[in-house]
Design an enzyme around this catalytic site. Structure first.
Site, PDB file in Angstrom:
ATOM      1  N   SER A 193       3.623  -3.828 -69.480  1.00 15.42           N
ATOM      2  CA  SER A 193       4.128  -2.869 -68.494  1.00 15.42           C
ATOM      3  C   SER A 193       3.108  -1.739 -68.377  1.00 15.42           C
ATOM      4  O   SER A 193       2.330  -1.502 -69.318  1.00 15.42           O
ATOM      5  CB  SER A 193       5.462  -2.297 -68.984  1.00 15.42           C
ATOM      6  OG  SER A 193       5.842  -1.181 -68.213  1.00 15.42           O
TER       7      SER A 193
ATOM      8  N   TYR B  91      11.126   1.446 -75.971  1.00 15.45           N
ATOM      9  CA  TYR B  91      10.633   0.493 -74.966  1.00 15.45           C
ATOM     10  C   TYR B  91       9.135   0.688 -74.723  1.00 15.45           C
ATOM     11  O   TYR B  91       8.363  -0.275 -74.742  1.00 15.45           O
ATOM     12  CB  TYR B  91      11.410   0.646 -73.656  1.00 15.45           C
ATOM     13  CG  TYR B  91      10.876  -0.254 -72.562  1.00 15.45           C
ATOM     14  CD1 TYR B  91      11.046  -1.634 -72.638  1.00 15.45           C
ATOM     15  CD2 TYR B  91      10.156   0.260 -71.474  1.00 15.45           C
ATOM     16  CE1 TYR B  91      10.519  -2.475 -71.661  1.00 15.45           C
ATOM     17  CE2 TYR B  91       9.643  -0.564 -70.490  1.00 15.45           C
ATOM     18  CZ  TYR B  91       9.840  -1.940 -70.584  1.00 15.45           C
ATOM     19  OH  TYR B  91       9.313  -2.781 -69.622  1.00 15.45           O
TER      20      TYR B  91
HETATM   21  N1  LIG Z   1      11.535  -4.421 -63.784  1.00 12.13           N
HETATM   22  C1  LIG Z   1      10.577  -3.547 -64.086  1.00 12.13           C
HETATM   23  O1  LIG Z   1      10.495  -2.441 -63.526  1.00 12.13           O
HETATM   24  C2  LIG Z   1       9.521  -3.919 -65.110  1.00 12.13           C
HETATM   25  C3  LIG Z   1       8.328  -3.199 -65.127  1.00 12.13           C
HETATM   26  C4  LIG Z   1       7.357  -3.502 -66.053  1.00 12.13           C
HETATM   27  C5  LIG Z   1       7.561  -4.541 -66.947  1.00 12.13           C
HETATM   28  N2  LIG Z   1       8.726  -5.235 -66.926  1.00 12.13           N
HETATM   29  C6  LIG Z   1       8.897  -6.309 -67.919  1.00 12.13           C
HETATM   30  O2  LIG Z   1       9.089  -7.519 -67.232  1.00 12.13           O
HETATM   31  C7  LIG Z   1       9.824  -8.434 -68.041  1.00 12.13           C
HETATM   32  C8  LIG Z   1      10.952  -9.036 -67.228  1.00 12.13           C
HETATM   33  O3  LIG Z   1      11.803  -7.982 -66.817  1.00 12.13           O
HETATM   34  P1  LIG Z   1      12.637  -8.042 -65.464  1.00 12.13           P
HETATM   35  O4  LIG Z   1      12.367  -6.784 -64.750  1.00 12.13           O
HETATM   36  O5  LIG Z   1      12.460  -9.322 -64.762  1.00 12.13           O
HETATM   37  O6  LIG Z   1      14.113  -7.902 -66.087  1.00 12.13           O
HETATM   38  P2  LIG Z   1      15.457  -8.746 -65.842  1.00 12.13           P
HETATM   39  O7  LIG Z   1      15.662  -8.995 -64.400  1.00 12.13           O
HETATM   40  O8  LIG Z   1      16.495  -7.981 -66.610  1.00 12.13           O
HETATM   41  O9  LIG Z   1      15.159 -10.134 -66.579  1.00 12.13           O
HETATM   42  C9  LIG Z   1      15.029 -10.172 -67.971  1.00 12.13           C
HETATM   43  C10 LIG Z   1      14.918 -11.617 -68.410  1.00 12.13           C
HETATM   44  O10 LIG Z   1      14.769 -11.623 -69.842  1.00 12.13           O
HETATM   45  C11 LIG Z   1      15.753 -12.492 -70.391  1.00 12.13           C
HETATM   46  N3  LIG Z   1      16.228 -12.038 -71.693  1.00 12.13           N
HETATM   47  C12 LIG Z   1      16.703 -10.811 -72.011  1.00 12.13           C
HETATM   48  N4  LIG Z   1      17.144 -10.815 -73.280  1.00 12.13           N
HETATM   49  C13 LIG Z   1      16.949 -12.086 -73.761  1.00 12.13           C
HETATM   50  C14 LIG Z   1      17.221 -12.723 -74.993  1.00 12.13           C
HETATM   51  N5  LIG Z   1      17.798 -12.074 -76.013  1.00 12.13           N
HETATM   52  N6  LIG Z   1      16.912 -14.036 -75.137  1.00 12.13           N
HETATM   53  C15 LIG Z   1      16.353 -14.708 -74.106  1.00 12.13           C
HETATM   54  N7  LIG Z   1      16.061 -14.161 -72.913  1.00 12.13           N
HETATM   55  C16 LIG Z   1      16.373 -12.856 -72.745  1.00 12.13           C
HETATM   56  C17 LIG Z   1      16.901 -12.476 -69.392  1.00 12.13           C
HETATM   57  O11 LIG Z   1      17.629 -13.702 -69.509  1.00 12.13           O
HETATM   58  P3  LIG Z   1      19.111 -13.852 -70.114  1.00 12.13           P
HETATM   59  O12 LIG Z   1      19.822 -12.565 -69.920  1.00 12.13           O
HETATM   60  O13 LIG Z   1      19.666 -14.995 -69.311  1.00 12.13           O
HETATM   61  O14 LIG Z   1      18.903 -14.232 -71.542  1.00 12.13           O
HETATM   62  C18 LIG Z   1      16.150 -12.419 -68.069  1.00 12.13           C
HETATM   63  O15 LIG Z   1      15.771 -13.711 -67.678  1.00 12.13           O
HETATM   64  C19 LIG Z   1      10.277  -7.620 -69.249  1.00 12.13           C
HETATM   65  O16 LIG Z   1       9.433  -7.892 -70.338  1.00 12.13           O
HETATM   66  C20 LIG Z   1      10.119  -6.182 -68.807  1.00 12.13           C
HETATM   67  O17 LIG Z   1       9.892  -5.312 -69.879  1.00 12.13           O
HETATM   68  C21 LIG Z   1       9.709  -4.952 -66.035  1.00 12.13           C
END
Ligand SMILES: NC(=O)c1ccc[n+]([C@@H]2O[C@H](COP(=O)([O-])OP(=O)(O)OC[C@H]3O[C@@H](n4cnc5c(N)ncnc54)[C@H](OP(=O)(O)O)[C@@H]3O)[C@@H](O)[C@H]2O)c1
Length: 267
Positions: free
Chosen positions: A141, A154
């Protein structure tokens, strides 16, 4: 050769950036193994990929916060006769609030998922990644470049992802294994809701990109063998500028932003 078929493993493929990454890899004809807890969502994505002409992805339901999760994923892959060519470590979450006030067990679970499992899955399959001339795409990130009052744990987990992945990029280069860390800015996904931000804006509009844009940039960067990918021109400029701002000033700025964010009315 091991006789096992190569696949791209995508963690956190049931939503957001992970689902977008799975779609991009599928479009480029990679066979996939999709991992997350919500298997129903993974099956829907698998059906969608098949309907689009792709190979049916394997679906692996796993809670990656658990200490035995790397072994569980490895066993599930072996049972299906496949091994990773690409490992996409995307699953992760954040929590908004002061670290001392937030639930400690939840924050430790975040460390387990964002750092421990990511490192474990990065290291577990290096031989098969090398055999298939593949690589690792770790989702970090922009938060990894900063200290983050209001999301302290985080931001620290993402600093780990950045440092770990950059060093691994160097170490595995001689073995022909690409390692790329993808560092997006704000992306509208379920992340904000999970973090406790529902109804409040995550960050400035100007830094916001779609999950699809971020996934495309990550895929391209990995295939080009790049070490770090910050999608978006403004985001890149911000990351560059951060290097020249004194840490004290950065902290004051982020503190103020966090206070504004938490006092903003929910929409
Ligand atoms: N959105 C942003 O603004 C942003 C910015 C920078 C970086 N990121 C990073 O991008 C990545 C994806 O985030 P996102 O924004 O796509 O969030 P999201 O929509 O909340 O998706 C998160 C994913 O992680 C999975 N996950 C969460 N806990 C888990 C567990 N205990 N076991 C297995 N899978 C798990 C969830 O699947 P289940 O709930 O089905 O398990 C879901 O598929 C993360 O690493 C986040 O830190 C996000």
């Amino acid at each position: 050769m091991s006789g096992l078929r190569p696949v791209t493993v995508v963690t956190g493929a049931s939503a957001g950036i992970g689902a977008a990454l799975a779609r991009v890899f599928a479009r480029h004809c990679h066979a996939l193994a999709l991992v997350a807890r919500r298997e129903d969502r993974l099956r829907m994505l698998a059906d969608e990929i098949v309907a689009g002409g792709g190979v049916r992805p394997l679906v692996i339901g796993a809670d990656l916060q658990r200490p035995d999760s790397v072994r569980a994923v490895a066993d599930a892959l072996a049972a299906q006769g496949v091994e990773p060519q690409y490992m996409v470590n995307n699953a992760g979450f954040g929590l908004v609030g002061h670290a001392a006030a937030l639930d400690r067990a939840e924050q430790m679970a975040m460390i387990d998922l964002n750092m421990r499992t990511l490192a474990g899955l990065s290291l577990a399959f290096v031989d098969s990644l090398a055999r298939h001339k593949g690589g690792i795409l770790n989702v970090g990130s922009m938060a990894g470049f900063l200290p983050g009052p209001g999301m302290t744990v985080y931001y620290a987990t993402k600093a780990f992802v950045l440092s770990f992945s950059e060093a691994l990029h160097s170490e595995l280069k001689p073995r022909g294994v690409r390692v790329t860390v993808l560092c997006p800015g704000p992306v509208p996904t379920e992340f904000g809701q999970r973090a406790g931000l529902s109804g409040r804006s995550l960050s400035p509009e100007i830094l916001t990109q779609s999950a699809e844009q971020v996934a495309e940039a990550g895929y391209r960067g990995l295939m080009q063998g790049r070490r770090t990918v910050v999608p978006g021109l403004v985001n890149k400029a911000v990351v560059t500028a951060i290097r020249f701002v004194p840490r004290r000033a950065l902290l004051a700025l982020l503190d103020a932003r966090q206070r504004r964010r938490m006092s903003a009315p929910r929409t």
